[in-house]
Write a protein that holds these residues in place. Structure first.
Motif, PDB file in Angstrom:
ATOM      1  N   THR A 115      -0.885  -1.596  14.069  1.00 50.09           N
ATOM      2  CA  THR A 115      -2.257  -1.432  14.553  1.00 50.09           C
ATOM      3  C   THR A 115      -3.234  -2.268  13.715  1.00 50.09           C
ATOM      4  N   GLY A 116      -2.736  -2.874  12.646  1.00 52.72           N
ATOM      5  CA  GLY A 116      -3.608  -3.661  11.789  1.00 52.72           C
ATOM      6  C   GLY A 116      -4.416  -2.804  10.823  1.00 52.72           C
ATOM      7  N   ALA A 117      -4.209  -1.476  10.861  1.00 52.36           N
ATOM      8  CA  ALA A 117      -4.940  -0.586   9.955  1.00 52.36           C
ATOM      9  C   ALA A 117      -4.585  -0.903   8.507  1.00 52.36           C
ATOM     10  N   ALA A 118      -3.321  -1.275   8.270  1.00 52.95           N
ATOM     11  CA  ALA A 118      -2.922  -1.790   6.960  1.00 52.95           C
ATOM     12  C   ALA A 118      -2.639  -3.280   7.142  1.00 52.95           C
ATOM     13  N   ASP A 119      -3.011  -4.087   6.137  1.00 49.30           N
ATOM     14  CA  ASP A 119      -2.849  -5.538   6.272  1.00 49.30           C
ATOM     15  C   ASP A 119      -1.391  -5.935   6.397  1.00 49.30           C
TER      16      ASP A 119
ATOM     17  N   PHE B 136      -7.472   5.308   6.345  1.00 47.87           N
ATOM     18  CA  PHE B 136      -7.046   5.595   4.963  1.00 47.87           C
ATOM     19  C   PHE B 136      -8.213   5.848   4.017  1.00 47.87           C
TER      20      PHE B 136
ATOM     21  N   GLY C 222      -9.527   0.953  12.815  1.00 48.83           N
ATOM     22  CA  GLY C 222      -8.825  -0.207  12.271  1.00 48.83           C
ATOM     23  C   GLY C 222      -9.686  -1.453  12.289  1.00 48.83           C
ATOM     24  N   PRO C 223      -9.266  -2.476  11.556  1.00 41.53           N
ATOM     25  CA  PRO C 223     -10.086  -3.683  11.415  1.00 41.53           C
ATOM     26  C   PRO C 223     -10.292  -4.452  12.726  1.00 41.53           C
ATOM     27  N   GLN C 224      -9.388  -4.229  13.727  1.00 44.08           N
ATOM     28  CA  GLN C 224      -9.551  -4.976  14.983  1.00 44.08           C
ATOM     29  C   GLN C 224     -10.458  -4.264  15.978  1.00 44.08           C
TER      30      GLN C 224
ATOM     31  N   ILE D 228      -1.488   1.074  -2.005  1.00 41.66           N
ATOM     32  CA  ILE D 228      -0.438   1.623  -1.144  1.00 41.66           C
ATOM     33  C   ILE D 228      -0.962   2.769  -0.289  1.00 41.66           C
ATOM     34  N   VAL D 229      -0.638   2.727   1.009  1.00 38.60           N
ATOM     35  CA  VAL D 229      -0.836   3.894   1.873  1.00 38.60           C
ATOM     36  C   VAL D 229       0.541   4.307   2.379  1.00 38.60           C
TER      37      VAL D 229
ATOM     38  N   VAL E  54       0.874  -8.305  10.923  1.00 41.30           N
ATOM     39  CA  VAL E  54       0.574  -8.851  12.253  1.00 41.30           C
ATOM     40  C   VAL E  54      -0.227 -10.141  12.120  1.00 41.30           C
TER      41      VAL E  54
ATOM     42  N   GLN F 207       5.968   5.641  11.022  1.00 42.68           N
ATOM     43  CA  GLN F 207       4.533   5.660  10.809  1.00 42.68           C
ATOM     44  C   GLN F 207       4.060   4.477   9.978  1.00 42.68           C
TER      45      GLN F 207
ATOM     46  N   ASP G 282      -5.832  -5.885   1.381  1.00 41.54           N
ATOM     47  CA  ASP G 282      -6.496  -4.646   1.016  1.00 41.54           C
ATOM     48  C   ASP G 282      -5.509  -3.482   0.923  1.00 41.54           C
ATOM     49  N   LYS G 283      -4.821  -3.200   2.043  1.00 41.50           N
ATOM     50  CA  LYS G 283      -3.904  -2.053   2.066  1.00 41.50           C
ATOM     51  C   LYS G 283      -2.493  -2.492   2.415  1.00 41.50           C
TER      52      LYS G 283
ATOM     53  N   GLN H  18       3.618   1.827  12.320  1.00 41.96           N
ATOM     54  CA  GLN H  18       2.402   2.024  13.115  1.00 41.96           C
ATOM     55  C   GLN H  18       1.160   1.536  12.358  1.00 41.96           C
ATOM     56  N   PHE H  19       1.102   1.879  11.069  1.00 42.53           N
ATOM     57  CA  PHE H  19      -0.031   1.446  10.237  1.00 42.53           C
ATOM     58  C   PHE H  19      -0.146  -0.077  10.244  1.00 42.53           C
TER      59      PHE H  19
ATOM     60  N   ILE I 287      -3.098   9.269   0.340  1.00 45.85           N
ATOM     61  CA  ILE I 287      -3.571   8.737  -0.937  1.00 45.85           C
ATOM     62  C   ILE I 287      -4.057   9.908  -1.794  1.00 45.85           C
TER      63      ILE I 287
ATOM     64  N   GLY J  98      -2.622   8.327   5.298  1.00 46.55           N
ATOM     65  CA  GLY J  98      -1.870   7.489   4.382  1.00 46.55           C
ATOM     66  C   GLY J  98      -1.562   8.163   3.053  1.00 46.55           C
TER      67      GLY J  98
END
Lengths: 253, 221
Positions: free
Chosen positions: A180-184, B84, B65-67, A165-166, A114, A173, A132-133, A176-177, B168, B166
């Motif tokens: 949402t920006g949860a993963a880069d 995660f 999340g980062p935002q 990796i996640v 994103v 999903q 990062d992710k 979705q990660f 892990i 995630g």
């Protein structure tokens, strides 16, 4: 006497309701559709009904769960899987009509973020780092995940990237990660990005992974159902192929 | 496999401990307060019972999340996101299992009534003293129930972990998500083995809960 009249009325009403249908006897078929094919399947079912009068009743879910349900007597007649493995297994286990299996769509993967400018047009970011992710679909359950891992291996960056990796349980999903920006960033399906603008992306060249073939098969339960056979035939029609391609999939034809 | 079991038990244990600490004052307030907010807060704490876990998971994913503005508060500490991470799973589990800690504790505190506390007060016991030496021993059944329920419930947690974990290995992969992965990839034998183990565990947990309740009930005058 009363019954006789009712019978006539019923016939008359039935005739009125089936007038728009092209063939005289419209049928219905139960179709299990892999979740990632939800939107194109809805559009194809609508076109199918307009063209043949048959109704395709769609259920959406995970291919693995569908396979389990089908092997335990679920009433699905057609199975549109997200992979080639499960329809093949259905055939081998005697749950499906032999030689009815074919590839209806071929998926493409995209490295997507994103964040504008993070993913370059060549995927060099994977070598450069600075993230990062990274999300992928779980390769144990999703062909899109397998393709992502193959791509990383082919680029020679898998050992370096793997600690970051996640895994999402499905391609939905993984998306979705990333969304949402949860993963880069993450490997998502091209079909998920058809109506998405912005961010940064790299459409992974086909040469970097084995083709992601999504196969359909006629199940034993639908062997004698004309509507089920017609739906599979329609899935190969030019009209259906145009819809499938518009949603970011490729086809063999 | 052992890593997965370890992560699962660790998550359940940490969640249980934290929820007993956080749930006790909340349950105490719900049991003793006469505030008009009481039932609204009570309903809020019960929400995770009726919300689909994936919904809780999705909101937690956004919140961690980062935002998210919440994470902005942690930026000075060098934390950009908690999605995660094991800590993220703990935060998700706190929400997910909150009602299982608060309900038994609230019931237990309400069952004490105000008399024992009033008597202790007349004998010169301060509020802290009253709580720890009168209320807590009388509510021990509630504490045990809460601990067993939260632990068992968190062991079986699925939706929230699936949404924010995630998968892990050694960090965020737990038994329930492993079973899901096995079933999805048609490895039924392994899935059966883990599921069977979890059924046995859950049965033992709930049976011990009943036995604890009976014993404690039995020694009461």
């Amino acid at each position: 006497m009363k019954h006789f009249a009712l019978h006539h009325v019923a016939l008359f009403l039935a005739a009125i309701f089936t007038l728009p249908a092209v063939p005289a006897r419209a049928g219905e078929t139960q179709v299990a559709v892999a979740a990632n094919f939800t939107e194109p399947a809805k559009e194809i079912a609508a076109a199918f009904q307009r063209a043949t009068g048959h109704k395709a009743v769609l259920s959406f879910g995970a291919s693995g769960a569908f396979y389990t349900q089908i092997s335990h007597g679920a009433p699905f007649e057609v199975f549109l899987s997200a992979d080639a493995e499960r329809p093949l297994k259905a055939e081998q286990d005697g749950l499906a009509v032999s030689r009815s299996r074919f590839t209806y769509a071929i998926g493409r993967i995209v490295l997507y973020s994103v964040t504008p400018g993070l993913v370059d047009a060549k995927g060099a970011v994977l070598r450069r780092g600075g993230f990062d992710k990274i999300a992928i679909a779980d390769p144990a359950t999703a062909p899109y995940g397998v393709a992502a891992v193959q791509t990383l291996q082919k680029l020679g960056v898998y050992p370096a990237v793997s600690p970051r990796i996640v895994k999402g349980s499905s391609i939905a999903q993984a998306y979705q990660f990333v969304a949402t920006g949860a993963a880069d960033m993450g490997f998502v399906a091209l079909s998920q990005l058809v109506n998405v603008s912005g961010g940064s992306r790299w459409v992974v060249p086909k040469a970097l992974h084995a083709p992601i073939e999504q196969q359909a098969i006629l199940l034993k339960t639908g062997a004698t159902n004309r509507a089920a056979r017609a739906f599979l035939a329609f899935l190969k029609s030019r009209q259906a192929i145009a819809i499938i391609q518009r949603y970011g999939y490729e086809t063999h034809r | 496999m052992n890593l997965v079991i370890l992560t699962t038990i660790e998550l359940a244990a940490v969640t249980t401990l934290l929820l007993l600490l956080l749930g006790t004052p909340l349950a105490w307030w719900l049991a003793r307060s006469r505030s008009g907010w009481k039932e609204i807060v009570g309903a809020l704490t019960a929400l995770p019972l009726v919300l689909p876990p994936t919904v809780i998971g999705f909101y937690v994913l956004i919140a961690l999340g980062p935002q998210s503005p919440l994470m902005a508060l942690l930026h000075p500490f060098g934390i950009r996101t908690l999605a995660f991470t094991f800590s993220g799973l703990v935060i998700g589990s706190l929400f997910y299992s909150l009602p299982f800690a608060v309900q038994p504790l609230r019931t237990a505190f309400e069952a004490i009534g105000s008399r024992p506390l009033e008597i202790a007060a007349t004998m010169g016991a301060g509020p802290v003293d009253r709580f720890f030496h009168v209320a807590v021993p009388l509510a021990r059944r509630g504490f045990l129930s809460a601990a067993i329920l939260v632990f068992a419930h968190t062991i079986g947690e699925f939706g929230v972990v699936l949404m924010i974990g995630g998968a892990i290995p050694g960090k965020t992969e737990v038994l329930s998500t492993r079973i899901y992965q096995l079933v999805e990839s048609l490895q039924f034998a392994e899935a059966h083995a883990i599921a069977g183990g979890m059924v046995v565990f859950a049965f033992v947990a709930l049976l011990s809960l009943l036995l604890v309740e009976r014993r404690i009930a039995g020694v009461r005058p």
